[in-house]
Design a protein around this motif. Structure first.
Motif, PDB file in Angstrom:
ATOM      1  N   VAL A   1      -3.766  -1.767  -6.534  1.00 59.91           N
ATOM      2  CA  VAL A   1      -4.205  -1.624  -5.140  1.00 59.91           C
ATOM      3  C   VAL A   1      -5.199  -2.732  -4.795  1.00 59.91           C
ATOM      4  O   VAL A   1      -5.129  -3.353  -3.729  1.00 59.91           O
ATOM      5  CB  VAL A   1      -4.833  -0.231  -4.906  1.00 59.91           C
ATOM      6  CG1 VAL A   1      -5.435  -0.144  -3.519  1.00 59.91           C
ATOM      7  CG2 VAL A   1      -3.795   0.854  -5.107  1.00 59.91           C
ATOM      8  N   ILE A   2      -6.112  -3.012  -5.730  1.00 64.64           N
ATOM      9  CA  ILE A   2      -7.093  -4.082  -5.495  1.00 64.64           C
ATOM     10  C   ILE A   2      -6.373  -5.404  -5.224  1.00 64.64           C
ATOM     11  O   ILE A   2      -6.709  -6.142  -4.289  1.00 64.64           O
ATOM     12  CB  ILE A   2      -8.043  -4.211  -6.715  1.00 64.64           C
ATOM     13  CG1 ILE A   2      -8.924  -2.960  -6.819  1.00 64.64           C
ATOM     14  CG2 ILE A   2      -8.892  -5.470  -6.629  1.00 64.64           C
ATOM     15  CD1 ILE A   2      -9.855  -2.934  -8.017  1.00 64.64           C
TER      16      ILE A   2
ATOM     17  N   MET B   1       0.834  -1.201   0.000  1.00 59.21           N
ATOM     18  CA  MET B   1       0.000   0.000   0.000  1.00 59.21           C
ATOM     19  C   MET B   1       0.875   1.259   0.000  1.00 59.21           C
ATOM     20  O   MET B   1       0.532   2.269  -0.598  1.00 59.21           O
ATOM     21  CB  MET B   1      -0.909   0.012   1.230  1.00 59.21           C
ATOM     22  CG  MET B   1      -1.961  -1.063   1.219  1.00 59.21           C
ATOM     23  SD  MET B   1      -3.052  -0.878  -0.193  1.00 59.21           S
ATOM     24  CE  MET B   1      -4.012  -2.371  -0.077  1.00 59.21           C
TER      25      MET B   1
ATOM     26  N   VAL C   1      -4.787  -5.976  -1.722  1.00 58.70           N
ATOM     27  CA  VAL C   1      -5.664  -6.266  -0.584  1.00 58.70           C
ATOM     28  C   VAL C   1      -5.749  -7.787  -0.429  1.00 58.70           C
ATOM     29  O   VAL C   1      -6.268  -8.478  -1.305  1.00 58.70           O
ATOM     30  CB  VAL C   1      -7.060  -5.673  -0.813  1.00 58.70           C
ATOM     31  CG1 VAL C   1      -7.990  -6.045   0.327  1.00 58.70           C
ATOM     32  CG2 VAL C   1      -6.981  -4.160  -0.950  1.00 58.70           C
TER      33      VAL C   1
ATOM     34  N   ALA D   1      -3.516   4.841 -14.680  1.00 62.52           N
ATOM     35  CA  ALA D   1      -4.499   5.047 -13.609  1.00 62.52           C
ATOM     36  C   ALA D   1      -5.247   3.740 -13.368  1.00 62.52           C
ATOM     37  O   ALA D   1      -5.425   3.309 -12.220  1.00 62.52           O
ATOM     38  CB  ALA D   1      -5.472   6.158 -13.991  1.00 62.52           C
ATOM     39  N   ILE D   2      -5.665   3.080 -14.442  1.00 60.62           N
ATOM     40  CA  ILE D   2      -6.392   1.814 -14.300  1.00 60.62           C
ATOM     41  C   ILE D   2      -5.451   0.721 -13.784  1.00 60.62           C
ATOM     42  O   ILE D   2      -5.783  -0.020 -12.855  1.00 60.62           O
ATOM     43  CB  ILE D   2      -7.026   1.413 -15.655  1.00 60.62           C
ATOM     44  CG1 ILE D   2      -8.052   2.466 -16.060  1.00 60.62           C
ATOM     45  CG2 ILE D   2      -7.662   0.033 -15.567  1.00 60.62           C
ATOM     46  CD1 ILE D   2      -8.619   2.287 -17.441  1.00 60.62           C
TER      47      ILE D   2
ATOM     48  N   MET E   1      -4.696   1.413 -10.001  1.00 57.85           N
ATOM     49  CA  MET E   1      -5.798   1.132  -9.069  1.00 57.85           C
ATOM     50  C   MET E   1      -6.065  -0.363  -8.966  1.00 57.85           C
ATOM     51  O   MET E   1      -6.354  -0.882  -7.895  1.00 57.85           O
ATOM     52  CB  MET E   1      -7.075   1.873  -9.491  1.00 57.85           C
ATOM     53  CG  MET E   1      -7.088   3.344  -9.129  1.00 57.85           C
ATOM     54  SD  MET E   1      -6.521   3.748  -7.448  1.00 57.85           S
ATOM     55  CE  MET E   1      -7.767   2.963  -6.429  1.00 57.85           C
TER      56      MET E   1
ATOM     57  N   PHE F   1      -3.916   7.540 -18.636  1.00 54.31           N
ATOM     58  CA  PHE F   1      -5.190   6.824 -18.655  1.00 54.31           C
ATOM     59  C   PHE F   1      -4.981   5.364 -18.250  1.00 54.31           C
ATOM     60  O   PHE F   1      -5.618   4.856 -17.330  1.00 54.31           O
ATOM     61  CB  PHE F   1      -5.768   6.903 -20.072  1.00 54.31           C
ATOM     62  CG  PHE F   1      -7.132   6.305 -20.222  1.00 54.31           C
ATOM     63  CD1 PHE F   1      -8.261   7.111 -20.230  1.00 54.31           C
ATOM     64  CD2 PHE F   1      -7.302   4.935 -20.372  1.00 54.31           C
ATOM     65  CE1 PHE F   1      -9.531   6.553 -20.374  1.00 54.31           C
ATOM     66  CE2 PHE F   1      -8.557   4.366 -20.515  1.00 54.31           C
ATOM     67  CZ  PHE F   1      -9.681   5.179 -20.514  1.00 54.31           C
TER      68      PHE F   1
ATOM     69  N   GLY G   1       1.899   2.652  -3.226  1.00 57.49           N
ATOM     70  CA  GLY G   1       0.833   3.366  -3.923  1.00 57.49           C
ATOM     71  C   GLY G   1       0.939   4.869  -3.768  1.00 57.49           C
ATOM     72  O   GLY G   1       0.572   5.620  -4.681  1.00 57.49           O
TER      73      GLY G   1
END
Lengths: 543, 327
Positions: free
Chosen positions: A380-381, A334, A384, A373-374, A377, A370, A337
């Motif tokens: 990050v998913i 994390m 977890v 960014a995807i 993120m 663009f 990030g």
């Protein structure tokens, strides 16, 4: 390569093919890398198309792999074996022979000395040696094609890689040799940054591309030896049965995963940091504006480089690693990030109140933002723990790392190519061609990889030669996307060739950029600058 | 954990949408994972909207008008920079903690669970129940804690049930475990998700959730095979040992190894040039020592594992009887 009508340049100063292969000039060595890496990219790309073609429909209707010519296959290989081999080569070549060396060895070599106002890198002879070492490793890797190939995936997980009846040792030695080249290049760049900056070029006046290459070089020097020893141990395990990774001899196969990712996770940043450096250059130039948060971007490069060494365990959430380890690695991941988010917002803020010119390099940079960014993120998913248990080793992961590495690194390479093309070759390329290539690559990329997020969420595992019927539709869309990407790269190739053969002569600074390389001739002379530059201001003084 | 409950309630609508993009939710954990995933999708969507939307807005608004445009000289803004460092950090820590809570549940094995041993082998799963029943698919009772103890005979495999949102590697040389409590009756896919060679993508099986009564009935039936005719016992062994994942029995199609359809009694060409007949002794030798006589045109070394010491003589005879019957 063409010729320049007036004046001498690094391209024509020494004639003959031999002079290219013995040149100590950083720019010529960059061109050597460029040709080699693009050739490997072509091969790896054709393999990607083959993989997607195979996955166009479930295997009931026969396999594309049956059409692979006989001299490239071993007797008894089933279509599934061939698919696994193609999958392995696609990954291994794209990682070790395209994305890792790509930006540092091509653009880093060419522009690091130019951007800091140096005549060359610190150790020109070592630089040429790096290329030869790289080519030796690459040749060995490609030659396994004609032996029994490899089918382990680019990750070489034990004990499969110990038992697989393929040329694992040869491939591992090849990666070891290429790693050597990576270390030498990194070392060269670190010394160059510390010792060869022009008068007045302080660390904090360096262009952000140099900061990115510098951070990358640190990771290359520190992390690559770990990969080297890991691969060497694997080769020893296969040849002598030393019992480090093989459970049959009391070894621990999961230990290999720890070793492997201890290098390979920082390596992900070897792939992306230089790309981020290029993006900073592109955004400032085409919005004619100073970078927002120079220090924050420079420090975040170093920050990412530092933290990247402590996140490898997020590849092992379901490997049997302890729960505590899983939690700690999730937490540390994390933290990576944050500097990444800082960079993204800084680029966004740089666009604010700029004067934005829609040229191909800018489109590639915006495409990078663009896709990254995807990609970021979804990273990050995946970090977890509880969610990763479901997504681990599914197409969600495949989509994520393609968004980051292809969407990120490749977009930056293409943007950098069209940004620096006039400087490197002294010719102007067709703007329309460059923009068309972007349209196809950008749209094709999303068509190919976005459906893979959904496939992964629905549970389709990666490295599958065949799949159950309910995954068919999304796989079809994805395959069609791969054809669009291929079209985009063909357009880019034509644009480059046409630019080289019939492009108009490039002026010194066609885009009105402020960094030092644009003060040199296009193409630059052998020792870069007519007069040694003296630097009095930062790199992005658009006032 | 009040905030968690509130958040879950808020996200119910969202996770219903996420549901159409995810496999069915067959356990409580799968619902929790989907709620967290739904939240992450919303967060990702919002951050991408800010970044990408902002980018497009600026790009259009500040499009170059003349070559001599003057631009603002803004080097930094500490307040803004702190803001966009701290807010992502808080979000990241929140989802980290939320993930931790669910992960902890996944990794904490319930006591008194029904324990089943599952062993991965290239390229099939074999499932052992405590009463000695051996199966190639996992059958479990509904609404009961089940613990699978995973092992591997050869390379690393990974046991993945998408509808349960669980996955665990089966590592040779050690045991790993996972648990679940199925709430829905039905059949669910089991995939191998750690690359394991040629037929990795065909290493599939089913996880069947049945009522407790049906489960007990199935378990007794399966353990009562001694009364069956020899060939039927052989067919069961052929199935539970997953021979069918490499050898077809109803057509001459080659999967990995030779098809066994109408093979019995036919002449045999061995890879080293010798010949023979496909008979009892050949089948026995090939099952026990697969590297001895590899049929011509098939990979060497053979990917077939040895069953030496794993099949009793009685089982071997039943298996041969079954293969005879395929003519």
């Amino acid at each position: 390569m063409g010729h320049v009508s007036t004046g001498k340049s690094y391209i024509n100063e020494e004639p003959g093919l031999k002079s290219w292969f013995t040149s100590l000039d950083h720019k010529r060595i960059a061109i050597l890398y460029f040709v080699a890496v693009m050739t490997f990219f072509l091969i790896g790309g054709i393999m990607a198309l083959l993989l997607r073609l195979e996955l166009f429909s479930p295997n009931t209707a026969g396999s594309v792999m049956e059409h692979i010519p006989n001299f490239l296959r071993k007797a008894g290989d089933t279509p599934a074996d061939l698919y696994n081999q193609v999958m392995t080569y696609h990954g291994a070549m794209m990682v070790f022979m395209v994305i890792v060396p790509g930006i540092p060895a091509i653009f880093g070599n060419f522009f690091l000395p130019l951007q800091i106002g140096a005549k060359d890198v610190a150790f020109p002879r070592l630089n040429l040696l790096s290329w030869y070492v790289f080519m030796a490793g690459a040749a060995l890797a490609v030659s396994t094609f004609f032996f029994s190939k490899i089918d382990t995936g680019w990750t070489f997980y034990t004990p499969y890689s110990i038992r697989s009846g393929t040329s694992v040792v040869m491939m591992v030695v090849a990666a070891f040799i290429m790693g050597m080249s990576s270390i030498l290049t990194g070392l060269n760049f670190i010394v160059t940054v510390h010792k060869l900056r022009a008068p007045g070029m302080t660390m904090w006046r360096m262009p952000l591309f140099c900061w990115a290459i510098y951070s990358t070089a640190i990771i290359q020097v520190l992390a690559t030896p770990i990969l080297a020893i890991t691969l060497l141990l694997l080769a020893m395990e296969r040849t002598f049965g030393v019992g480090i990774f093989d459970p049959k001899l009391g070894g621990d196969p999961v230990l290999f995963q720890h070793f492997f990712w201890f290098y390979s996770h920082p390596a992900v940043y070897i792939m992306i940091l230089p790309a981020m450096g290029i993006i900073s250059e592109l955004i400032t130039t085409y919005s004619k504006k100073t970078i927002f948060g120079y220090t924050a971007i420079a420090y975040s490069s170093i920050g990412i480089a530092a933290v990247s060494f402590f996140v490898w365990g997020h590849h092992l959430f379901v490997s049997g690693q302890s729960e505590v380890a899983g939690i700690v690695f999730s937490f540390l991941t994390m933290l990576v990030g944050v500097p990444t988010a800082i960079k993204m917002f800084n680029w966004l803020a740089t666009l604010y109140k700029g004067s934005i010119e829609f040229r191909a390099p800018l489109l590639y940079a915006l495409g990078f933002l663009f896709l990254f960014a995807i990609g970021g993120m979804t990273g990050v998913i995946l970090a977890v723990t509880a969610v990763d248990v479901h997504f681990h080793d599914t197409y969600f992961v495949v989509a994520h790392f393609h968004y980051v590495m292809v969407g990120g690194t490749l977009m930056a390479i293409m943007g950098g190519l069209f940004h620096w093309f006039p400087k490197i070759f002294g010719k102007m390329h067709s703007e329309t061609g460059a923009i068309m290539s972007w349209v196809f690559i950008f749209i094709g990329f999303n068509v190919t990889f976005f459906p893979q997020f959904i496939l992964g969420a629905k549970g389709m595992p990666r490295r599958y030669f065949d799949y159950i019927p309910e995954y068919e539709q999304l796989n079809k869309i994805s395959t069609v996307g791969s054809w669009l990407i291929a079209t985009g790269f063909i357009i880019a190739l034509i644009t480059v060739i046409k630019g080289l053969t019939s492009g108009a002569k490039a002026p010194k600074n066609p885009w009105g950029s402020k960094t030092l390389e644009w003060h040199a001739e296009s193409p630059p002379i052998m020792h870069n600058f007519e007069q040694d530059p003296i630097v009095t201001a930062g790199p992005y003084e658009y006032k | 954990m009040n905030w968690l409950i509130v958040m879950n309630k808020l996200l119910l609508a969202k996770s219903a949408v996420a549901g159409t993009f995810m496999p069915v939710q067959a356990t409580e954990i799968s619902k929790q994972v989907d709620n967290l995933y739904g939240f992450l999708v919303v967060v990702s969507f919002v951050s991408c909207a800010i970044l990408i939307g902002g980018m497009i807005y600026f790009a259009v608004k500040y499009k170059r008008k003349t070559q001599n445009d003057k631009t603002a000289y803004i080097t930094h803004d500490t307040r803004l920079e702190v803001l966009w460092s701290v807010i992502p950090l808080i979000v990241f820590l929140l989802v980290f903690a939320w993930g931790w809570i669910i992960y902890h549940d996944m990794r904490t094995m319930p006591t008194n669970a029904l324990e089943i041993q599952v062993t991965g082998k290239q390229w099939a799963w074999s499932v052992d129940y405590k009463n000695g029943v051996k199966a190639s698919e996992v059958v479990v009772p509904v609404n009961r804690d089940v613990k699978l103890i995973l092992a591997s005979d050869d390379v690393i495999h990974s046991f993945y049930v998408p509808s349960f949102r669980i996955k665990q590697d089966a590592v040779p040389g050690r045991y790993t475990a996972l648990w679940f409590r199925a709430e829905k009756l039905g059949e669910f896919h089991v995939f191998c998700t750690e690359y394991c060679g040629t037929s990795h993508s065909r290493m599939l099986t089913k996880l069947r959730v049945v009522s407790q009564a049906d489960f007990d009935k199935w378990l007794t039936e399966e353990s009562d095979v001694s009364g069956l005719p020899l060939a039927q016992r052989g067919a069961k062994i052929f199935q539970t040992r997953a021979c069918a994942s490499c050898h077809s029995v109803d057509s001459p199609v080659v999967k990995v190894g030779p098809s066994l359809k109408a093979r019995w009694g036919t002449p045999l060409n061995v890879e080293d040039g010798t010949t023979g007949v496909f008979d009892e002794n050949y089948v026995r030798e090939s099952v026990m020592l697969p590297q001895q006589k590899i049929a011509k045109g098939f990979p060497k070394p053979s990917p077939m594992p040895s069953f030496q010491g794993q099949l009793s003589e009685a089982e071997m005879i039943a298996l041969i009887e079954y293969i005879k019957g395929l003519n």
